[in-house]
Every structure is written in structure tokens, then in C-alpha cells.
Design an enzyme around this catalytic site. Sequence first.
Site, PDB file in Angstrom:
ATOM      1  N   HIS A   2      -3.416   6.989   3.013  1.00  8.65           N
ATOM      2  CA  HIS A   2      -3.763   5.650   2.264  1.00  8.65           C
ATOM      3  C   HIS A   2      -5.369   5.258   2.974  1.00  8.65           C
ATOM      4  O   HIS A   2      -5.660   5.500   3.958  1.00  8.65           O
ATOM      5  CB  HIS A   2      -2.891   4.455   2.845  1.00  8.65           C
ATOM      6  CG  HIS A   2      -3.331   3.260   2.486  1.00  8.65           C
ATOM      7  ND1 HIS A   2      -4.015   2.871   1.180  1.00  8.65           N
ATOM      8  CD2 HIS A   2      -3.324   2.136   3.204  1.00  8.65           C
ATOM      9  CE1 HIS A   2      -3.940   1.699   1.110  1.00  8.65           C
ATOM     10  NE2 HIS A   2      -3.887   0.940   2.394  1.00  8.65           N
ATOM     11  N   ASN A  39     -10.183  -0.659  -0.387  1.00  5.28           N
ATOM     12  CA  ASN A  39      -8.773  -0.217  -0.319  1.00  5.28           C
ATOM     13  C   ASN A  39      -8.246  -0.977  -1.402  1.00  5.28           C
ATOM     14  O   ASN A  39      -8.129  -2.267  -1.765  1.00  5.28           O
ATOM     15  CB  ASN A  39      -8.377  -0.930   1.087  1.00  5.28           C
ATOM     16  CG  ASN A  39      -6.907  -1.033   1.197  1.00  5.28           C
ATOM     17  OD1 ASN A  39      -6.052  -0.751   0.331  1.00  5.28           O
ATOM     18  ND2 ASN A  39      -6.241  -1.291   2.587  1.00  5.28           N
ATOM     19  N   CYS A  44       0.863  -1.124   0.126  1.00  4.05           N
ATOM     20  CA  CYS A  44      -0.154   0.088  -0.082  1.00  4.05           C
ATOM     21  C   CYS A  44       0.992   1.419  -0.081  1.00  4.05           C
ATOM     22  O   CYS A  44       0.426   2.452  -0.429  1.00  4.05           O
ATOM     23  CB  CYS A  44      -0.986  -0.101   1.241  1.00  4.05           C
ATOM     24  SG  CYS A  44      -1.963  -1.471   1.291  1.00  4.05           S
TER      25      CYS A  44
END
Length: 333
Positions: free
Chosen positions: A258, A289, A122
Site C-alpha cells: 500500500h 496515498n 486502504c
Amino acid sequence: MISLSPSVGSPHSRILGIGTYRPSRVVPNSELIEAIDSSDEWIQQRSGIKERRFASPEETVQMMSVASSRQALERAGIEAAQIDCVIVATVSHMLQTPAVATAIAHELGTDRAPAFDISAACAGFCHGLALGSDLIRAGSAKHVLVVGVERLTDITSLIDRGTAFIFADGAGAAVLGPSEEVGIGPVVWGSDGEQFDLIRQKEDWRDVLEADRPEMPHLVMQGAAVFRWAAFEMAKTAQETLERSGITVDDLDVFVPHQANMRIIDAMARSMKLPEHVKIARDIAEQGNTSAASIPLALGRMIDEGEAKSGDIALLIAFGAGLAYAAQVVKVP
Ligand SMILES: CC(C)(COP(=O)(O)OP(=O)(O)OC[C@H]1O[C@@H](n2cnc3c(N)ncnc32)[C@H](O)[C@@H]1OP(=O)(O)O)[C@@H](O)C(=O)NCCC(=O)NCCS
């Protein structure tokens, strides 16, 4: 003695344009809850996710990357042939080698630009941004394309209660170029390999192949531990990033963390004491996500919806498996 010519870079770098690609299939929580014995209410309350995008078979890592890159190039006013380096951050390109970046560079029509993938989960896009910025400043490249792309549905089990409702697919790209002023601030980055197992591919490929009934090794996550680390440690990293750029929270216009969990985003904002005027990215509600794609998708949405304006000061901070993290302050293109 022979002296070699140095490479001569630009004093600074900046983002010239951002492009995004969201798969067309919208998947609401109601489609996932039966298989994981959950509810729309639980998922929204614990993660902030209402729906996400799942890629179709045609929406490959390469296809989504090329689509987002073309938009970024157009918005940057740069031709593909001007790109000197292509960096692709992903953990869901299914070939161990070669790098998908080479195929993307070719399909876009770059002039045989160097192209490579990076694996920082990520945090991958912010790692790519740091590398791209340094390449420009060092003189190794003039224009760099950084792509964050994932098809996490290929490596997510839809019967895993801890991850099925979180992960999703998409791509975001940024064209970076030289600048007279700082457009991409100093990176604050790192890793904590002691927590290597908190988010990971369940098994090593060799173990999978030796199993009686081989199946795709999906992502597994110790959600509560990741949550605690992200909410507390990353707020400190965010603060350090502002200090490295010589600014305070009051100077920020936009905060793009994020998109892991809405509660992590809120906890960070509280802990950093973000002033009211700072716009906060909340793309996760509609996008889930998307790991390496999450930051450019979230910033792209804010630009498209007028929440982030050209010249705004934005703090980007990304974190995930590894545990790896990277953050920087940038000027919105
Ligand atoms: C995954 C996450 C939403 C789970 O939320 P949580 O509050 O930590 O949930 P827990 O695992 O502690 O479980 C709490 C309860 O919910 C239940 N539960 C777990 N998953 C569930 C689900 N999908 N649906 C319904 N209930 C669920 C558990 O059984 C437990 O029940 P109990 O209290 O009766 O024992 C949260 O941990 C998270 O978002 N973590 C960070 C994830 C992240 O950021 N990942 C990406 C980093 S890149």
C-alpha cells in the site's frame, strides 16, 4: 430426500487485466505547504511524496471507476456483459446507499451483474481481490470486476497538517477470471479494532448535523502510531503471506505494498530482507496515498512501465483504517 445441485467453480482464479485512472490535475507539494506551515523538503523527506493527483468536479467516483474498469476489461479481453459480479472498494462514495457499484455495473453495460461496495479503507482492494477470487472458485461468478476508487479530497482538510499532503484521488480496477493454475494465492487478512481511532472520519454524521456550523467531517490520523504499526506488524503479515503461498522472498519478482509512505515501504522491504532483484512499487511519489486505489494504481504503473511483466510473482499487501489489512501473492496479468 431431495439433494440440491451444488455450485461448481473453477479450480483456481487469476487477474486477467488491470486498468487505472489518474485525475488530470497534478498538485505539487508547493501548492499545499502554506496552509499547513510545511515545506516541500519536509514532505518529501517524511513521506516520499513529490506530487499527487486531485480530481476535478467531473472526475467523480463513478467516472474514475468506469474509466479504469474499461481499460481493465480491454486488457483482459473480456466484454462488460461477461462480468458476473462487481465489487467496489471505497470510503469516499458520498451516498450511504445505494452502492456506487450498481451504477458502475450499469454504466459499463454488465448484464445486471450483482454489485456491491465494501468498506475496508486502504485494505479494500485486497479484500475485494480475496472475495472475487473465492466467488470464482466457489462457482458464484465466472468473471469478477474489482475496483478500488477514492476521491479522498472530498474528505480531507487541506489545513490539517497530518493528512493534507498525504491523501489523493484515483481509481484502479482488475478483471478476475477462472484459471487452471493458482493466479491469486491465499489471502492473509485481519483487523485490529482496538486501534479503531488511529485513522477515522473525525465525527459521526449525526454529530455533524447537530453542530452549530456543520462541516464535512474530514479524515484524522495519528500518523506516528499508524507508522509504527504498519512498518513492524505488516512486515510480519507479508512474511506469513509468502509462507501461505509456499514461496520465499527469493521467488518474488515484484513487491506492491500500500502506498502510504515511502519510509514505511522502505522499512518493510528492509525488515523482509527483500533481495535486490525484487522491484518495489513507489507510485506514492507522484500519486500520494489513494487508499483503496493505491494497490491497483501502483501495480498498473509497474506494468505500464515494464517493471512488472506478465507471469511475474507479486506480493500485494494493503493496510489502513480499522485497522484493517489484507495481503496475497498474485501472478501479474
Ligand atoms: C504523517 C507522517 C508523515 C508524519 O511524520 P512524523 O515523522 O510521524 O511526524 P510527527 O507527527 O511525529 O511530527 C514530527 C514533527 O514534524 C512536525 N510536523 C508535523 N506535520 C508537519 C507538516 N505537515 N509539515 C511540517 N512539519 C510537520 C511536528 O510538529 C513535529 O515537530 P516537533 O518535532 O518540533 O514537535 C507519518 O507519521 C506517517 O506517514 N504516518 C503514517 C501515515 C500513513 O501511513 N497513513 C495511511 C495509512 S493508510
